[in-house]
Enzyme design. Structure first.
Site, PDB file in Angstrom:
ATOM      1  N   LYS A   5       0.862  -1.194   0.000  1.00  0.00           N
ATOM      2  CA  LYS A   5       0.000   0.000   0.000  1.00  0.00           C
ATOM      3  C   LYS A   5       0.887   1.228   0.000  1.00  0.00           C
ATOM      4  CE  LYS A   5      -4.219   1.343  -0.237  1.00  0.00           C
ATOM      5  NZ  LYS A   5      -5.015   0.962  -1.413  1.00  0.00           N
ATOM      6  N   SER A  31      -8.297  -0.132  -5.394  1.00  0.00           N
ATOM      7  CA  SER A  31      -8.582   0.225  -4.008  1.00  0.00           C
ATOM      8  C   SER A  31     -10.068   0.560  -3.848  1.00  0.00           C
ATOM      9  CB  SER A  31      -7.677   1.370  -3.559  1.00  0.00           C
ATOM     10  OG  SER A  31      -7.503   1.336  -2.146  1.00  0.00           O
TER      11      SER A  31
END
Length: 611
Positions: free
Chosen positions: A202, A405
């Protein structure tokens, strides 16, 4: 004896001046009103589709960025130097090409790419598919450019013949991703960034916490960029077999190739088989006049502009009872109501609800082109889609250039999830990030002090260091949010949470890679998804209806001014300089932070760029 002006005379004089000024004001307002009316009437008359000439060429000359939905800028942002880039809708280009394929009035396509300033590979692939289908009808496609960058050449390469200006070039570079890292600047200013995240890959927070790319981000980025570059080369090789053998050498040994051509970049491109010949602008116009006949306009050959053709095509389209509703979700996902160009949680949910409650809409397609954003807004949209599916209407997702996402989260309420082979998707991870501005406040001589009823009161205040209890709450919330993300994906994709976690951790995948890992159902563009949605709804005869919030008169005016349909050479938008592009990128990266308005400060966002 001199007489003094009395109060009555002064009053009458001032009163007369005021009346004169009032008449001038009224006259000015009336003139402005008449000018606006004249502008609107002229626009309405200009928008009326003109008759199409027989056996003409359809001119495809996209101006600006290729987008799913035009964004609306405020007048103030434009005055302050905001982005006034022209935009062209992907669906307009594709619809025009598909319509022309079966239209006996259209003899061929002419593609000119000089004004195309940006397009993701996934969008270019959808246009390429439409061009290939057009050519299968036996009609020809002709392309020319003063020069070709990588995106422009992908569009031109699908023509039967490609010509280049003798002083031009074909610039193929491969794909790269170089984010700006702000940690050094923040350190100098004394700004600290508190980060809470789950997901090894991430990487969204890294530009604010690091000065370089992490090994994990470098690994994941190289994997999808290499795959995208291979896909690009395969597309070009399939479209132009004569260029296939030397394509890799053309890029990897560009200095040697240029030296062999004695520094002539255009000759280098022709020798590599990338173009069929070299023609100046006047030679190109003469060539087209020979193919299609002469005309008296500036271009000199018989043709119809794409905007004119689309207006006529849509006016002639028959109205059908059954509809497949398309809702576009383009841009960052932001809480609340947002204008086109950003995905407002409430505004997009309202459009989905509108489609659900419309009896004429038998199926819904969500077109996603978003890297994510607010976790709260993402769930609002996903929930609305889930309610639509439970109401009995098929829901399908079509992924554009990016659906990662939060963009992936909102896709998890669909009956089917489709991606382009080069869509960026996945990035299943979550984070929170809070600035600590106590350092720069101290440097400025500013002090913050006071009392609160509990340790949590005033705990999230960027002027003060983050309270440890708030930090603990945020980290626990992020970890719970990641488990929730895994659960949502596991349920939607019929996988175990452990299997999802193995391909998650914030990692980004191309569409083809996502298909292999079970993250999407099929590969294909929007047209294929619409057909699949119609089949699920048992619609044999239907029309596609874009569900969009009507623009206000002010926004309509701004869109018209920024995206005028004049496709003449004189109207080509100015290409910004390299310095302007670099500054605009940094400004855009910083301005993106202003969209962070999630109520819980929790975000589903990937730091990823469509190749």
């Amino acid at each position: 004896m001199e007489r003094k002006a009395g109060p009555g005379l002064i009053r009458r004089t001032l009163s007369g001046l005021w009346r004169a000024l009032d008449r001038i004001r009224q006259a000015s307002l009336n003139l402005i009103f008449l000018a606006v009316v004249a502008f609107l009437v002229a626009g309405w008359l200009a928008s009326r589709p003109a008759a199409l000439p027989a056996d003409a060429a359809l001119l495809i000359a996209p101006r600006g960025q290729l987008v799913e939905q035009r964004s609306v800028k405020t007048p103030m942002s434009l005055l302050q130097g905001g982005d006034g880039m022209h935009q062209v809708l992907l669906r307009d280009v594709v619809d025009a090409i598909r319509g022309a394929a079966s239209d006996s009035r259209i003899k061929a396509l002419v593609i000119e790419t000089d004004s195309l300033s940006g397009a993701g590979l996934a969008k270019l692939e959808e246009i390429a598919e439409a061009l290939d289908a057009f050519r299968k009808t036996g009609k020809k496609v002709h392309a020319w450019g003063r020069h070709f960058d990588q995106a422009q050449y992908h569009l031109a390469a699908h023509a039967d013949e490609v010509f280049l200006n003798p002083d031009g070039y074909v610039l193929l570079t491969g794909f790269a991703r170089y984010p700006t890292y702000f940690k050094g600047l923040f350190d100098q200013a004394g700004v600290k960034v508190q980060v809470f995240r789950v997901g090894t890959y991430k990487s969204f927070v890294e530009p604010y916490t690091r000065s370089d790319m992490s090994p994990e981000d470098r690994e994941a980025t190289r994997l999808y960029l290499d795959a995208a570059w291979q896909a690009y080369q395969a597309d070009i090789a399939a479209a132009r077999p004569k260029a296939a053998a030397g394509l890799a050498r053309y890029v990897n040994d560009a200095p040697g190739q240029l030296a062999a051509a004695r520094g002539d970049a255009a000759a280098m491109a022709q020798a590599a088989g990338l173009v069929d010949g070299l023609k100046g602008a006047d030679e190109w116009r003469a060539h087209l006049a020979g193919l299609f006949g002469k005309s008296d306009d500036a271009r000199g050959f018989k043709h119809v502009e794409m905007s004119t053709y689309l207006a006529r095509l849509r006016e002639e389209a028959p109205r059908r009872a059954g509809k497949v509703g398309v809702v576009v979700a383009q841009g960052a996902i932001v809480d609340g109501e947002q204008p086109p160009g950003n995905v407002g949680g409430d505004s997009v949910a309202a459009l989905i609800r509108q489609a659900r409650e419309d009896d004429a809409v038998k199926a819904v397609v969500l077109r996603v082109d978003s890297p994510g954003g607010s976790a709260t807004a993402s769930e609002v949209i996903r929930r609305e889609l889930d309610l639509t599916r439970r109401a009995g209407k098929p829901v399908l997702v079509s992924m554009g250039s990016v659906a990662a996402s939060g963009g992936y989260w909102i896709s998890m309420a669909a009956d089917e999830v489709w991606a382009s082979p080069t869509t960026l998707t996945g990035s299943i991870g979550i984070f929170a990030m809070l600035p600590d501005l106590s350092g720069p406040f101290g440097k400025l001589g500013l002090a913050v002090d006071g009392v609160g009823t509990t340790p949590l009161a005033g705990g999230i205040d960027p002027r003060r260091p983050l309270d440890p209890q708030i930090a603990s709450l945020l980290q626990q919330s992020i970890e719970h949010g990641y488990r929730r993300f895994l659960g949502v994906v596991a349920t939607a994709r019929r996988m175990s949470p452990e299997a999802v976690d193995a391909v998650a951790q914030g990692r980004v995948w191309l569409g083809r890679q996502a298909l292999e890992r079970g993250l999407v159902d099929k590969l294909g563009g929007l047209d294929a998804v619409v057909r699949a949605a119609a089949a699920r709804a048992a619609l044999a005869d239907y029309e596609v209806s874009y569900i969009e919030k009507p623009l206000s008169p002010r926004d309509q005016l701004l869109v018209r001014l920024l995206n005028g349909e004049d496709e003449s050479e004189a109207s080509a938008p100015r290409r910004p300089s390299l310095a302007e592009q670099a500054l605009a990128r940094v400004r855009g990266e910083l301005e993106a932070l202003t969209l962070w308005n999630d109520p819980g400060n929790v975000y589903l966002h990937c730091l990823c760029e469509a190749p």
